[in-house]
Design a protein around this motif. Structure first.
Motif, PDB file in Angstrom:
ATOM      1  N   THR A 116      -4.978  13.485   5.499  1.00 27.45           N
ATOM      2  CA  THR A 116      -4.820  13.193   6.924  1.00 27.45           C
ATOM      3  C   THR A 116      -5.138  11.733   7.242  1.00 27.45           C
ATOM      4  OG1 THR A 116      -7.061  14.011   7.355  1.00 27.45           O
ATOM      5  CG2 THR A 116      -5.244  15.575   7.640  1.00 27.45           C
ATOM      6  N   GLN A 117      -5.978  11.087   6.439  1.00 28.25           N
ATOM      7  CA  GLN A 117      -6.266   9.663   6.667  1.00 28.25           C
ATOM      8  C   GLN A 117      -5.034   8.810   6.382  1.00 28.25           C
ATOM      9  OE1 GLN A 117      -9.720   8.856   4.280  1.00 28.25           O
ATOM     10  NE2 GLN A 117     -11.124   9.536   5.882  1.00 28.25           N
ATOM     11  N   ASP A 118      -4.262   9.172   5.363  1.00 24.43           N
ATOM     12  CA  ASP A 118      -3.027   8.445   5.057  1.00 24.43           C
ATOM     13  C   ASP A 118      -2.033   8.588   6.205  1.00 24.43           C
ATOM     14  OD1 ASP A 118      -3.852   7.641   2.399  1.00 24.43           O
ATOM     15  OD2 ASP A 118      -3.492   9.721   1.791  1.00 24.43           O
ATOM     16  N   ILE A 119      -1.955   9.789   6.759  1.00 26.80           N
ATOM     17  CA  ILE A 119      -1.062  10.054   7.885  1.00 26.80           C
ATOM     18  C   ILE A 119      -1.531   9.276   9.114  1.00 26.80           C
ATOM     19  CG2 ILE A 119      -0.196  11.854   9.445  1.00 26.80           C
ATOM     20  CD1 ILE A 119      -0.520  13.783   6.941  1.00 26.80           C
ATOM     21  N   ALA A 120      -2.841   9.286   9.377  1.00 32.63           N
ATOM     22  CA  ALA A 120      -3.393   8.570  10.533  1.00 32.63           C
ATOM     23  C   ALA A 120      -3.141   7.069  10.422  1.00 32.63           C
ATOM     24  CB  ALA A 120      -4.887   8.863  10.657  1.00 32.63           C
ATOM     25  N   LEU A 121      -3.218   6.516   9.219  1.00 29.17           N
ATOM     26  CA  LEU A 121      -2.937   5.090   9.039  1.00 29.17           C
ATOM     27  C   LEU A 121      -1.490   4.786   9.425  1.00 29.17           C
ATOM     28  CD1 LEU A 121      -3.539   2.207   8.158  1.00 29.17           C
ATOM     29  CD2 LEU A 121      -3.011   2.912   5.805  1.00 29.17           C
ATOM     30  N   LEU A 122      -0.560   5.612   8.968  1.00 30.80           N
ATOM     31  CA  LEU A 122       0.842   5.392   9.340  1.00 30.80           C
ATOM     32  C   LEU A 122       1.026   5.489  10.850  1.00 30.80           C
ATOM     33  CD1 LEU A 122       3.140   7.131   6.707  1.00 30.80           C
ATOM     34  CD2 LEU A 122       2.990   4.710   7.270  1.00 30.80           C
ATOM     35  N   GLU A 123       0.376   6.442  11.469  1.00 31.72           N
ATOM     36  CA  GLU A 123       0.495   6.584  12.923  1.00 31.72           C
ATOM     37  C   GLU A 123      -0.044   5.345  13.640  1.00 31.72           C
ATOM     38  OE1 GLU A 123      -1.445  10.362  13.508  1.00 31.72           O
ATOM     39  OE2 GLU A 123       0.409  11.466  13.111  1.00 31.72           O
ATOM     40  N   ARG A 124      -1.126   4.782  13.126  1.00 33.06           N
ATOM     41  CA  ARG A 124      -1.672   3.556  13.717  1.00 33.06           C
ATOM     42  C   ARG A 124      -0.692   2.398  13.549  1.00 33.06           C
ATOM     43  NH1 ARG A 124      -4.215  -0.746  11.854  1.00 33.06           N
ATOM     44  NH2 ARG A 124      -4.685   0.086   9.802  1.00 33.06           N
ATOM     45  N   LEU A 125      -0.079   2.286  12.369  1.00 32.23           N
ATOM     46  CA  LEU A 125       0.899   1.220  12.131  1.00 32.23           C
ATOM     47  C   LEU A 125       2.123   1.382  13.028  1.00 32.23           C
ATOM     48  CD1 LEU A 125       0.729   0.982   8.234  1.00 32.23           C
ATOM     49  CD2 LEU A 125      -0.298  -0.580   9.918  1.00 32.23           C
ATOM     50  N   ILE A 126       2.549   2.619  13.225  1.00 31.27           N
ATOM     51  CA  ILE A 126       3.683   2.882  14.127  1.00 31.27           C
ATOM     52  C   ILE A 126       3.322   2.420  15.539  1.00 31.27           C
ATOM     53  CG2 ILE A 126       5.032   4.702  15.262  1.00 31.27           C
ATOM     54  CD1 ILE A 126       4.743   6.298  12.585  1.00 31.27           C
ATOM     55  N   ASP A 127       2.153   2.825  16.009  1.00 35.01           N
ATOM     56  CA  ASP A 127       1.716   2.469  17.366  1.00 35.01           C
ATOM     57  C   ASP A 127       1.616   0.953  17.539  1.00 35.01           C
ATOM     58  OD1 ASP A 127       1.628   5.169  17.980  1.00 35.01           O
ATOM     59  OD2 ASP A 127      -0.558   5.317  17.745  1.00 35.01           O
ATOM     60  N   GLU A 128       1.081   0.253  16.538  1.00 30.02           N
ATOM     61  CA  GLU A 128       0.958  -1.203  16.614  1.00 30.02           C
ATOM     62  C   GLU A 128       2.329  -1.869  16.692  1.00 30.02           C
ATOM     63  OE1 GLU A 128      -1.348  -2.489  13.256  1.00 30.02           O
ATOM     64  OE2 GLU A 128      -3.195  -1.571  14.033  1.00 30.02           O
ATOM     65  N   ALA A 129       3.252  -1.477  15.821  1.00 27.66           N
ATOM     66  CA  ALA A 129       4.587  -2.084  15.828  1.00 27.66           C
ATOM     67  C   ALA A 129       5.337  -1.728  17.103  1.00 27.66           C
ATOM     68  CB  ALA A 129       5.374  -1.639  14.595  1.00 27.66           C
ATOM     69  N   ASP A 130       5.160  -0.495  17.564  1.00 24.38           N
ATOM     70  CA  ASP A 130       5.843  -0.051  18.786  1.00 24.38           C
ATOM     71  C   ASP A 130       5.343  -0.829  20.002  1.00 24.38           C
ATOM     72  OD1 ASP A 130       7.692   1.614  20.206  1.00 24.38           O
ATOM     73  OD2 ASP A 130       6.018   2.891  20.823  1.00 24.38           O
ATOM     74  N   SER A 131       4.031  -1.060  20.078  1.00 21.95           N
ATOM     75  CA  SER A 131       3.486  -1.771  21.237  1.00 21.95           C
ATOM     76  C   SER A 131       3.899  -3.244  21.239  1.00 21.95           C
ATOM     77  CB  SER A 131       1.958  -1.643  21.283  1.00 21.95           C
ATOM     78  OG  SER A 131       1.373  -2.343  20.212  1.00 21.95           O
ATOM     79  N   GLY A 175       0.828  -1.211   0.000  1.00 19.19           N
ATOM     80  CA  GLY A 175       0.000   0.000   0.000  1.00 19.19           C
ATOM     81  C   GLY A 175       0.856   1.253   0.000  1.00 19.19           C
ATOM     82  N   ILE A 176       1.934   1.219   0.769  1.00 24.31           N
ATOM     83  CA  ILE A 176       2.860   2.358   0.808  1.00 24.31           C
ATOM     84  C   ILE A 176       3.522   2.549  -0.554  1.00 24.31           C
ATOM     85  CG2 ILE A 176       5.090   3.098   1.762  1.00 24.31           C
ATOM     86  CD1 ILE A 176       4.033   1.905   4.483  1.00 24.31           C
ATOM     87  N   GLN A 177       3.927   1.453  -1.196  1.00 25.87           N
ATOM     88  CA  GLN A 177       4.519   1.590  -2.531  1.00 25.87           C
ATOM     89  C   GLN A 177       3.536   2.231  -3.508  1.00 25.87           C
ATOM     90  OE1 GLN A 177       6.140  -2.306  -3.701  1.00 25.87           O
ATOM     91  NE2 GLN A 177       8.087  -1.236  -3.977  1.00 25.87           N
ATOM     92  N   ASN A 178       2.278   1.873  -3.424  1.00 24.08           N
ATOM     93  CA  ASN A 178       1.275   2.489  -4.298  1.00 24.08           C
ATOM     94  C   ASN A 178       1.139   3.980  -4.011  1.00 24.08           C
ATOM     95  OD1 ASN A 178      -0.347   0.719  -6.252  1.00 24.08           O
ATOM     96  ND2 ASN A 178       0.003  -0.601  -4.488  1.00 24.08           N
ATOM     97  N   LEU A 179       1.154   4.349  -2.726  1.00 19.51           N
ATOM     98  CA  LEU A 179       1.094   5.778  -2.385  1.00 19.51           C
ATOM     99  C   LEU A 179       2.360   6.502  -2.871  1.00 19.51           C
ATOM    100  CD1 LEU A 179      -0.503   5.939   1.169  1.00 19.51           C
ATOM    101  CD2 LEU A 179      -1.417   6.832  -0.960  1.00 19.51           C
ATOM    102  N   LEU A 180       3.495   5.825  -2.826  1.00 22.67           N
ATOM    103  CA  LEU A 180       4.726   6.437  -3.340  1.00 22.67           C
ATOM    104  C   LEU A 180       4.595   6.739  -4.834  1.00 22.67           C
ATOM    105  CD1 LEU A 180       7.431   4.356  -1.461  1.00 22.67           C
ATOM    106  CD2 LEU A 180       6.891   6.789  -1.124  1.00 22.67           C
ATOM    107  N   PHE A 181       3.920   5.862  -5.557  1.00 24.68           N
ATOM    108  CA  PHE A 181       3.701   6.117  -6.981  1.00 24.68           C
ATOM    109  C   PHE A 181       2.788   7.326  -7.162  1.00 24.68           C
ATOM    110  CE2 PHE A 181       4.925   4.110 -10.893  1.00 24.68           C
ATOM    111  CZ  PHE A 181       4.090   4.706 -11.833  1.00 24.68           C
ATOM    112  N   ASP A 182       1.755   7.428  -6.314  1.00 26.99           N
ATOM    113  CA  ASP A 182       0.884   8.608  -6.347  1.00 26.99           C
ATOM    114  C   ASP A 182       1.687   9.882  -6.067  1.00 26.99           C
ATOM    115  OD1 ASP A 182      -1.378   7.048  -6.818  1.00 26.99           O
ATOM    116  OD2 ASP A 182      -2.014   7.045  -4.717  1.00 26.99           O
TER     117      ASP A 182
END
Length: 185
Positions: free
Chosen positions: A90-105, A63-70
């Motif tokens: 802001t939804q794209d940013i919020a998704l990354l923040e959620r992924l960070i929080d999940e991996a961090d926890s 999904g991130i690679q697809n956004l990089l193409f965008d």
């Protein structure tokens, strides 16, 4: 039927076309920015090629690679011209923040500077993280001269944080201790 060629010769004199046709030098800030985004995506492709990259994370990275193409499309388009893809929001940013929080926890806390390395998957992720930071710097340089949506810079800043914790998470899953900086005394 004539076979189409991959090469056109249009860039032989050091210029290329932006989306929409505007000609610009190949060493312009705009090309440097979206070229580095493309390079970063290639490094993510290396991470994705690793057989031990978990399927759930693989989906996020695709999904991130697809956004990089965008983002590459946004950066390759003259800001005065039409848009060809939806902007980062802001939804794209919020998704990354959620992924960070999940991996961090799911990763033990550490109070030291982490050295890149560990398992091969983590090491490749650290390389991708550093190229992500370079892409962020190139986009920032472009934004000082031309219009770049703020959300792209915010998203890249979060993305490098995600890759940092993801590399740590990969080492944790592989039961490989983090390498930490030992300052010389």
């Amino acid at each position: 039927m004539e076979k189409s060629r991959l090469y056109t010769g249009g860039g032989d004199r050091g210029e290329t076309s932006l989306v929409g046709g505007q000609r610009v030098p190949k060493d312009s800030l705009r090309l440097d920015a979206y070229g580095t985004v493309d390079e970063f995506s290639a490094f993510l492709g290396v991470v994705l090629s690793m057989p031990d990259c978990p399927e759930d994370i693989r989906g996020h990275l695709l999904g991130i690679q697809n956004l990089l193409f965008d983002i590459g499309c946004i950066l390759a388009t003259d800001p005065a011209g039409p848009s060809y893809t939806r902007p980062i929001d802001t939804q794209d940013i919020a998704l990354l923040e959620r992924l960070i929080d999940e991996a961090d926890s799911a990763t033990p806390k550490i109070r030291a500077f982490v050295l890149p390395g560990g398992c091969e998957l983590a090491a490749h992720t650290h390389v991708a993280r550093t190229v992500c930071r370079r892409a962020e710097r190139r986009i920032l340089a472009l934004s000082r001269q031309e219009q770049v949506p703020d959300e792209i810079l915010i998203w890249f800043n979060r993305l490098s944080d995600y890759l940092f914790i993801l590399a740590r998470h990969f080492n944790h899953r592989a039961a490989i201790p983090e390498l930490t900086w030992s300052p010389r005394q």
